[in-house]
Design an enzyme around this catalytic site. Structure first.
Site, mmCIF file in Angstrom:
data_model
loop_
_atom_site.group_PDB
_atom_site.id
_atom_site.type_symbol
_atom_site.label_atom_id
_atom_site.label_comp_id
_atom_site.label_asym_id
_atom_site.label_seq_id
_atom_site.Cartn_x
_atom_site.Cartn_y
_atom_site.Cartn_z
ATOM 1 N N HIS A 266 0.782 -1.246 0.000
ATOM 2 C CA HIS A 266 0.000 0.000 0.000
ATOM 3 C C HIS A 266 0.803 1.280 0.000
ATOM 4 C CE1 HIS A 266 -4.025 -1.875 1.497
ATOM 5 N NE2 HIS A 266 -3.500 -2.502 0.461
ATOM 6 N N HIS A 290 -0.075 -6.427 7.198
ATOM 7 C CA HIS A 290 -0.552 -7.262 6.103
ATOM 8 C C HIS A 290 0.654 -7.550 5.240
ATOM 9 C CE1 HIS A 290 -5.208 -6.803 5.850
ATOM 10 N NE2 HIS A 290 -4.792 -7.493 6.894
ATOM 11 N N ASP A 298 0.103 -2.724 -5.990
ATOM 12 C CA ASP A 298 -0.507 -3.526 -4.921
ATOM 13 C C ASP A 298 -1.206 -4.738 -5.537
ATOM 14 O OD1 ASP A 298 -1.658 -4.270 -2.460
ATOM 15 O OD2 ASP A 298 -3.420 -3.041 -2.828
ATOM 16 N N ASP A 300 -0.945 -7.948 -4.720
ATOM 17 C CA ASP A 300 -1.272 -9.042 -3.804
ATOM 18 C C ASP A 300 -0.748 -10.393 -4.269
ATOM 19 O OD1 ASP A 300 -2.989 -7.544 -1.793
ATOM 20 O OD2 ASP A 300 -4.028 -7.066 -3.642
HETATM 21 C C1 RNT Z 1 -7.032 -3.957 0.144
HETATM 22 C C2 RNT Z 1 -6.534 -4.266 1.495
HETATM 23 C C3 RNT Z 1 -7.381 -5.235 2.289
HETATM 24 C C4 RNT Z 1 -7.914 -6.400 1.486
HETATM 25 C C5 RNT Z 1 -8.634 -7.451 2.309
HETATM 26 C C6 RNT Z 1 -9.374 -8.406 1.455
HETATM 27 O O1 RNT Z 1 -6.170 -3.189 -0.573
HETATM 28 O O2 RNT Z 1 -5.231 -4.731 1.413
HETATM 29 O O3 RNT Z 1 -6.663 -5.668 3.387
HETATM 30 O O4 RNT Z 1 -6.904 -7.011 0.761
HETATM 31 O O5 RNT Z 1 -9.447 -6.837 3.222
HETATM 32 ZN ZN ZN Z 2 -4.315 -5.489 3.200
#
Ligand code: RNT
Ligand code: ZN
Length: 423
Positions: A266, A290, A298, A300
Site C-alpha cells: 500500500h 498485512h 498492490d 497481492d
Molecule cells: C485492500 C486491502 C485489504 C484487502 C482485504 C481483502 O487493498 O489490502 O486488506 O486485501 O481486506
Molecule cells: Zn491489506
C-alpha cells in the site's frame, strides 16, 4: 530414518556454524513458537465469500486474477482446505475471517445484519483447531459500495449502512476474543477514494473521521478486541485519492490509541514497511501487518522470501517487537493451486523470521557503533549464505511437517484427490 538422520546431521553442522557467530540455533528453533501468523481466509477462494446471492468483487481497490480450478464451493470445503494448509505448516497459526464468510444458511443476510450466529460455527471449528480468530468488516463487493464511497459517503443512508456493518463486525470480533480466550484483531479497510482528481478531499476525510468516531465509541475489553485500520496510497479505481491515506489513519490511530495496519503493498514501491515499524511504534502500542508482495503495484502476489519481507522480520526481531506486532497475511492469487499459495506465502514469512532470529545482531550493532560499516555490510552478506536451510528443515522435522520441498507433493496429491473433483 536415513533421511531424518541426514536432516539432523545437517542441523548439527549448521548449529556449529551459527555458534561461530554467537548464535544459538536451538534457542532460535524454540523462539519460532512465538511467531504466530494470522492466515487470511480470502486466499482460499479469491475473496468470493459465501453470501447469497454471490457478492461480486467490486466497490474499488482490489482485484483478483486467475481461474485455477479447485476453489471451495462451501464453507465445509474451505475448512477442509484450511485444515490441509495448517497440517503442512510448522508452528501455530491464527485465521483471519472477512464478514462475507459467515454461515448464512442460504438466506440473504445483508451486511448490516451480520451477527454472531453466522460465525458460531467458525468459533467452534477454531476451538477444535486450537487457533485464534481475527476479523474484517467487508466494505466492498456490495451495491452500496459501487460508487466508491462507504464510511466517507456523502449519502447519509449509505454511510449509516456501513457504520452499522462495521459496528456489527466489531461485536462479532469481540465475541471471537471472548470465546477463544485470545484477543481478536478487527481490521478495517475501506475502498473509499476517487479515480480522478476530487475537489473535496477534505470533506470526505472529515466524514470518515466522524464515522470512525461513532463506530469506535462503543468500548470493548482489550482482552477480547483490538481495533486496526488499514491505510493505502491508491487502489484500482481510486488512483487519484484514497480517503483513508497513511497520514489519515496514522493520525487517527495515534490520537485514539488504536492499531495501525501497514500493508506492504500500500505504499510507493520504494517505501519499505520494514522502515516504518520503528517509527510508528514510537507512538502506538501495537500495529497489524498485512504481509504481501506487490509486483509493480498492490498486486497481492504470494509472499516470497525477498528483501522487503526480510527487513520487516529483522526490524521486529531486532527490536523485540513480537508482542506489539500482529502479523497477518494478505495475498490472493487465483491463478495457482490456492492451498499451495498459502503454503508458499506462509512458509516464506516464517523463514524471514527464522533468518532474522539467526542474525548476529550484537556483532552487527557493535560494528555500526564503531563506524565499521564495511564489516557490517560484509557480515550481513555472509549471513545470507550460511546453513539456514538446515535449521529450517530441522524446525519442520521437529514440528512433524514436510521438510524442504516435500510439501509440494502433498499439495499435488491433495489436488488430485480433492480439488480436481470440484466442478
Ligand atoms: C485492500 C486491502 C485489504 C484487502 C482485504 C481483502 O487493498 O489490502 O486488506 O486485501 O481486506
Ligand atoms: Zn491489506
Amino acid at each position: 530414518m536415513g533421511i531424518n538422520n541426514n536432516i539432523e546431521k545437517a542441523y548439527l553442522l549448521a548449529k556449529e556454524q551459527y555458534a561461530g557467530f554467537g548464535v544459538d540455533t536451538d534457542a532460535v528453533v524454540e523462539k519460532m513458537n512465538e511467531i504466530v501468523i494470522s492466515l487470511h481466509c480470502w486466499q482460499s477462494d479469491d475473496v468470493s465469500g459465501f453470501e447469497t446471492p454471490d457478492a461480486e468483487l467490486g466497490g474499488g481497490g482490489i482485484q483478483v486474477t486467475g481461474n485455477y480450478p479447485g476453489k471451495p464451493r462451501s464453507i465445509e470445503e474451505m475448512r477442509a482446505d484450511l485444515e490441509k494448509v495448517f497440517s503442512l505448516l510448522p508452528g501455530k497459526q491464527r485465521l483471519s475471517l472477512h464478514a462475507i464468510y459467515g454461515e448464512f444458511g442460504g438466506k440473504q443476510v445483508d451486511r448490516d445484519e451480520v451477527d454472531i450466529e453466522h460465525f458460531q460455527g467458525w468459533i467452534d471449528w477454531a476451538k477444535e483447531q486450537g487457533i485464534g480468530l481475527d476479523f474484517n468488516a467487508t466494505c466492498f463487493s456490495h451495491p452500496k459500495a459501487n460508487d466508491g464511497f462507504t464510511l466517507s459517503s456523502k449519502n447519509e443512508e449509505v454511510r449509516r449502512f456501513w457504520i452499522n456493518h462495521v459496528k456489527a463486525c466489531r461485536k462479532i470480533a469481540a465475541e471471537f476474543g471472548k470465546q477463544l480466550g485470545t484477543p481478536s484483531v478487527h481490521n478495517l479497510w475501506i475502498p473509499d477514494g476517487s479515480k480522478d482528481y476530487p475537489i473535496d478531499r477534505a470533506g470526505y476525510r472529515t466524514i470518515l473521521k466522524k464515522s470512525l468516531d461513532e463506530i469506535y465509541a462503543e468500548e470493548f475489553s482489550k482482552e477480547y478486541l483490538k481495533d486496526a485500520m488499514e491505510c493505502k496510497l491508491f487502489g484500482i479505481g481510486s488512483e487519484a485519492m484514497v480517503v483513508g491515506s497513511h497520514e489519515f489513519y496514522m493520525g487517527y490511530t495515534i490520537q485514539n490509541q488504536k492499531l495501525l495496519c501497514l500493508d506492504n503493498g500500500h505504499f510507493h514501491p520504494t517505501e519499505q514497511v520494514g522502515d516504518k515499524i520503528s517509527s510508528v511504534l514510537q507512538f502506538l502500542d501495537e500495529i497489524l501487518l498485512h504481509v504481501t508482495r506487490g509486483v509493480r503495484w498492490d498486486s497481492d502476489h504470494i509472499v516470497t522470501l525477498n528483501d522487503e519481507i526480510m527487513l520487516i522480520a529483522q526490524e521486529i526481531i531486532r527490536n523485540n517487537y513480537l508482542d506489539r506486532v500482529n502479523i497477518g497475511l494478505d495475498f490472493f492469487d487465483g491463478s495457482v493451486n490456492r492451498v499451495g499459495a498459502y503454503l508458499v506465502g506462509t512458509r516464506a514469512t516464517q523463514q524471514a523470521f527464522m533468518q532474522a532470529l539467526l542474525e548476529p545482531t550484537e556483532m552487527l550493532l557493535s560494528y555500526e557503533e564503531n563506524s565499521r560499516n564495511f564489516e557490517r555490510l560484509a557480515l550481513m552478506e555472509t549471513m545470507k549464505t550460511r546453513l539456514f536451510g538446515a535449521v529450517w528443515d530441522y524446525y519442520c522435522l521437529v514440528n512433524k511437517v514436510p521438510v524442504g520441498g516435500d510439501f509440494i507433493k502433498e499439495v499435488v496429491d491433495y489436488e488430485k484427490e480433492i480439488l480436481k473433483k470440484r466442478r
